[in-house]
Design a protein around this motif. Sequence first.
Motif, PDB file in Angstrom:
ATOM      1  N   ALA A   1       0.903  -1.128  -0.099  1.00  0.00           N
ATOM      2  CA  ALA A   1      -0.013  -0.014  -0.157  1.00  0.00           C
ATOM      3  C   ALA A   1       0.671   1.191  -0.262  1.00  0.00           C
ATOM      4  N   PRO A   2       2.029   1.537   0.765  1.00  0.00           N
ATOM      5  CA  PRO A   2       2.766   2.754   0.748  1.00  0.00           C
ATOM      6  C   PRO A   2       3.533   2.794  -0.682  1.00  0.00           C
ATOM      7  N   SER A   3       3.864   1.614  -1.213  1.00  0.00           N
ATOM      8  CA  SER A   3       4.542   1.712  -2.338  1.00  0.00           C
ATOM      9  C   SER A   3       3.584   2.190  -3.579  1.00  0.00           C
ATOM     10  N   LEU A   4       2.268   1.635  -3.490  1.00  0.00           N
ATOM     11  CA  LEU A   4       1.423   2.031  -4.471  1.00  0.00           C
ATOM     12  C   LEU A   4       1.098   3.609  -4.267  1.00  0.00           C
ATOM     13  N   GLU A   5       1.079   4.092  -2.852  1.00  0.00           N
ATOM     14  CA  GLU A   5       0.861   5.584  -2.788  1.00  0.00           C
ATOM     15  C   GLU A   5       2.015   6.335  -3.220  1.00  0.00           C
ATOM     16  N   ARG A   6       3.417   6.027  -2.930  1.00  0.00           N
ATOM     17  CA  ARG A   6       4.248   6.704  -3.467  1.00  0.00           C
ATOM     18  C   ARG A   6       4.438   6.491  -5.056  1.00  0.00           C
ATOM     19  N   LEU A   7       3.994   5.618  -5.699  1.00  0.00           N
ATOM     20  CA  LEU A   7       3.962   5.428  -7.106  1.00  0.00           C
ATOM     21  C   LEU A   7       3.016   6.614  -7.771  1.00  0.00           C
ATOM     22  N   VAL A   8       1.851   6.600  -7.084  1.00  0.00           N
ATOM     23  CA  VAL A   8       0.669   7.693  -7.535  1.00  0.00           C
ATOM     24  C   VAL A   8       1.377   8.962  -7.316  1.00  0.00           C
ATOM     25  N   MET A   9       1.855   9.380  -6.367  1.00  0.00           N
ATOM     26  CA  MET A   9       2.408  10.715  -5.999  1.00  0.00           C
ATOM     27  C   MET A   9       3.637  11.070  -7.166  1.00  0.00           C
ATOM     28  N   VAL A  10       4.366  10.127  -7.470  1.00  0.00           N
ATOM     29  CA  VAL A  10       5.376  10.218  -8.367  1.00  0.00           C
ATOM     30  C   VAL A  10       4.816  10.284  -9.735  1.00  0.00           C
ATOM     31  N   LEU A  11       3.551   9.814 -10.180  1.00  0.00           N
ATOM     32  CA  LEU A  11       2.915   9.923 -11.380  1.00  0.00           C
ATOM     33  C   LEU A  11       2.249  11.248 -11.533  1.00  0.00           C
ATOM     34  N   ARG A  12       1.533  11.717 -10.555  1.00  0.00           N
ATOM     35  CA  ARG A  12       0.927  12.864 -10.410  1.00  0.00           C
ATOM     36  C   ARG A  12       2.122  14.049 -10.628  1.00  0.00           C
ATOM     37  N   ASP A  13       3.103  14.135  -9.755  1.00  0.00           N
ATOM     38  CA  ASP A  13       3.943  15.133  -9.787  1.00  0.00           C
ATOM     39  C   ASP A  13       4.743  15.114 -10.964  1.00  0.00           C
ATOM     40  N   THR A  14       5.265  14.170 -11.470  1.00  0.00           N
ATOM     41  CA  THR A  14       5.914  14.247 -13.005  1.00  0.00           C
ATOM     42  C   THR A  14       5.188  14.093 -14.211  1.00  0.00           C
ATOM     43  N   LEU A  15       3.988  14.092 -13.951  1.00  0.00           N
ATOM     44  CA  LEU A  15       3.065  14.593 -15.244  1.00  0.00           C
ATOM     45  C   LEU A  15       3.381  15.748 -15.806  1.00  0.00           C
ATOM     46  N   PRO A  16       3.198  16.851 -15.079  1.00  0.00           N
ATOM     47  CA  PRO A  16       3.254  18.185 -15.808  1.00  0.00           C
ATOM     48  C   PRO A  16       4.763  18.203 -16.534  1.00  0.00           C
ATOM     49  N   ILE A  17       5.914  17.514 -15.982  1.00  0.00           N
ATOM     50  CA  ILE A  17       7.224  17.495 -16.830  1.00  0.00           C
ATOM     51  C   ILE A  17       6.953  16.622 -18.001  1.00  0.00           C
ATOM     52  N   ALA A  18       6.524  15.465 -17.927  1.00  0.00           N
ATOM     53  CA  ALA A  18       6.349  14.590 -19.191  1.00  0.00           C
ATOM     54  C   ALA A  18       5.554  15.263 -20.061  1.00  0.00           C
ATOM     55  N   VAL A  19       4.228  15.794 -19.743  1.00  0.00           N
ATOM     56  CA  VAL A  19       3.547  16.424 -20.786  1.00  0.00           C
ATOM     57  C   VAL A  19       4.201  17.404 -21.442  1.00  0.00           C
TER      58      VAL A  19
END
Length: 1126
Positions: A942-960
């Motif tokens: 569960a913590p690993s999944l939460e960290r994955l979601v946070m990374v995806l949401r924070d890096t999305l503006p950069i990747a886009v």
Amino acid sequence: MEQPELQMAVDNTSIENGAPQQPEVDSVPVEELERELPLVTDGQIELSDVLSRVVQAIYAELTEMAETLPSMSDVVRKRTLADWVVKTKKQVVKLYAVAKWSRDAETIQKCMNITSFFGAHHRQLEFSAGFLQRLKDGLGRVRLRNHDLLTSLDVLTTGSYLRLPTCIKKSVTQPVPLTDEEVAKTLKDMENAILYRLRMSEIIPVEMSRYRIEDGRVFFTVPKLFEVSICLTGPLSTDGWFFVHVEFPINLKDETTGLQEFPRVPTGWAKQFISQEADNRLGYYLLAETEPERPKLPEGFVDTPLIQMMSLSYQLEILCFQAERMRSLGWGEHLSIQMSPDRKTMKALYWVRPASQVQPPQRARQKPLPAYGGSLTISIETVKMRSARTPEQIVLARVQQRVKLGNTKPSDEVQPLRLSVTWEPSQGVLAVNLPPSDLTLPRHELAMDADNLDFESVLRKVIEKHSRALLVALRARLEQDPRGEFSEPGVVVAEKDALHLHLCTDEVVTMNVDMRSGRLNFKDINDLGVAGRASRFYMVTLRVFQQPEALVDHLGTLRTRTILNIAEEKARYLGYQSYRTRNLAPQERLGQTKGHLFLQLARFPNHYLVLLVKSRGFSYALITTKRVSDDLLIPIVLEDIAFLDFERIRASRQGPDFGTTSNVSLQGLSLYDYKDWNASDSGASSGFDLTIHTVKELYSYCCARVAYINVERQFKNRNIPYTHVNPASGTTQPPEIIRIQSSLARCVPSLCVQATDILSGAPAAEAAMPNIRVIPLNWWSDSSAQVITCVKLKYVQQPLGKRAGSSTIIRPSKRIIYDTTEAVVSFLSEDVRTCVDEFLEEWARVSKMVVIAREVAKMSKEKAWSDIQLLSFDLQTVEFAYAPGYAVSIACEDQLSLEGTKFILRFTRPDHDDPADSFNPHDDAEPFLTSILQQHGQGRLAPSLERLVMVLRDTLPIAVELEKIRKGCQEQGYHVDTFAKASGWYRLLYPTLKHALDFRLLKDQRVAILDGSHSLFKSSHVRVDSGPMPPSNSTKTPSNNSSSSLNQMSTSSSSSSSASNVGATNELFLQPIPQFSHIAKEAVSEATQAGTPNLVDITVGVICETSAVGVLAQSIHRGVVEKLKR
């Protein structure tokens, strides 16, 4: 040959004058020139004839194989079919090539005609040249003859020759051709002469009284015999008749080849033979004056040649051709055709036995079998006049003779002829003597009809009649046999052309007489579908053909073998190993039986289910054997035997209810009722109605008694306590489970274990309810052993997505069934010996998906991330949207080890139909993002999944934003590359491959935009341009923990840049972007003026929030591109 030269000269003249003109030459149409060409048909044949013959040959061969294949063995039948297919394919391919070639037949025909035309001209030129050469060679020998004064005077005075011989005049002078009027007048005069002769002097048979006169000849028509035309040689009464043409109004039944060989209007040698014979008979007495050896007409007789025209030989030849064709199409070995020397009698012998067949020794003292089954004789015979003509016709014939001949007599009398068919069957065929009254056919059924000439139909009528009589006699023999095996009503049923013998249950053997060979064929309705049955019937057919008097004995043996074969086929169908005999020492303990079949239990080789064949039905026993030695010749010891009461086993399907208690004593179950082991033989069951279901239940019952303990052994080896419960208690089983259950499932209890015991050490053990039920299914079968393990989940998560469907029961994989209503996951194991290991493996994978789906659902509620939405969940894959328009699907491989679990991430953009805009830029960072889930420990998913979601949401503006930059540069022809260096580190690489921008994710949703040549760990390869540095206008945020550290990075970079100005630059590393600090300051200044807060200028880059990445990235990128393009 002068016309083309003139044509060319005119054309040249017209061209020279400068005014092209059309030459005035008579143009001949091409069609008329083509009609003058000679038609060449040598070596050619109509395509329709070829196609017709090939199709007829294929159809005839198919018909023959349909009759002969059932009596062949399986190997011979397959080889015959394969050979026929290969041969027919070659013929069809050749025919297809010919059809393709025939498209150009018209052009080729024209070429052949032109070639023939040129060949004829060539021959004429060669003949002319040779004649001129011969004339030149003969001129030397020519001498001037003496002057013929009389001829010279005739030519001088009259201008013509008057003294030439008549033969020369006839050969040189052409006669004047007759005009159309003269031809018509001549034919009219000949018709009048013919009419006068027929009315006044010629004796016309009554059968030929229907005639017509036209075209200078007379046409006589005799229905169903012939139509002939004859003509007179002259108008005198002494002139004779001559033959013109004949047509036979006959029709062949479905026989195109016969009409080609024997056409209605004879041609070729047939017409020549008929013409010679007819002219010879018409002028028989007229030639007596010129040929002394011919007989002369007696006194008082008048020549009447027309009577000789009636003949049936042509029809008899056609019938002989049809008979020979039948022999070539498969009847040759069993059909013999004999023709008399005068070609007036044909005899066909059917059911001819092979001459090389050796009689068995036991037949030495018995009456030998006939060499053939019967004969069919077709002959041309003379019929009495009174039976051939009606009284009116007889009176008319007498009146005609008296009026035309007076007291004289005709030279010939009418001899009425007909085709006579005689059938003579042989006695003793198949060792049966039939009364003559049973072997007769009405005359009209054997009569030959000229409108439908068909030898095969008449032969089949005779053979069918003979076959039916034989079958009636054989039925009486079977029903009257003293042994009584086939004497019961309904055992032998007769049909039109076959006898049906009910051997047992629904096994029916059809016995019929083969149309061609006269053998008794035995087959069942599945003979063509089941190749294995054909061999046994073939052997019975062969033995009965050799010893037909032992028919009942052979059928009794066939009945016993059929019963065992049926039982063995059912056992093989179920995959059971069966044996007809076993090397048992005390075999007398099995009792007196006609036969027995041993079914070896696949999982327990020392146990057998035995089927005992008795007079009234089967008996069943379960035996236990023991091999005392590895030597196969030493008998097997029969340790125990138990006769089974099948009726009690059948009733046990509705076994007692075990109740709802989870602790049931195994000794209380009917499954372990050991009193059956001491039961005596209850006798044979009623009949031999042994179905597949019955065999399966017997086999299952025996396996259950011997092998049920194997399921419990796995729990014992793992020290897992278990209890027995009723498999139908507590919950309602899904339809998929009910469908695969056995009918004896109520006799087999299921097992119940605790989740804490079986899931000890497994991931997500807390997701399961306390009780886990293990239900064995088909575990008695070695090939299809299955075990269902049912786990009820604590957290009810409804499946979503396309694979979930609308049903409450879903099956995401072959081994998992999920009841969405009850939240019950059923794990299907194919091997009962490893059912526990397979369950733990599947649970390790499913539990992770359940936890991920649960945590995703909690994120949108607990963390107020409204844009996180669960899109799909089916126990195998979880797909959710982590931002509007961006989704990720997570799956994992089947691995029990927590450290070895491998997750698979797939990034998509749902609700985007445009393929150009469907790429998710996070897909480039998939290996780095996967490692976030791979690093979770025990209970840390569960913590690993939460960290994955946070990374995806924070890096999305950069990747886009980097994807936008890449597409924009690509449209402008300036190609840049963007890729991920880590889960929070992205790089923008410029075309020079020496300069890059790095985007690094920091804490608290901050992003650092840096020069790619700047390293956060080493400063040896960093330098700053020596250009002027404008003053900084950046706004620094107070209380920012990163200000001091970033200022230190700036200081270190300045010192390192000065050091790098002294040393040589290493070309293997990225180079600093020219005036990058100036570019960054300008970008920060522009963003600050636009109202973007929280921007920090650190000399080697900029730190901003994730929301400001788009503004700064575009501004810095434009500045870098401008610098690099200079």
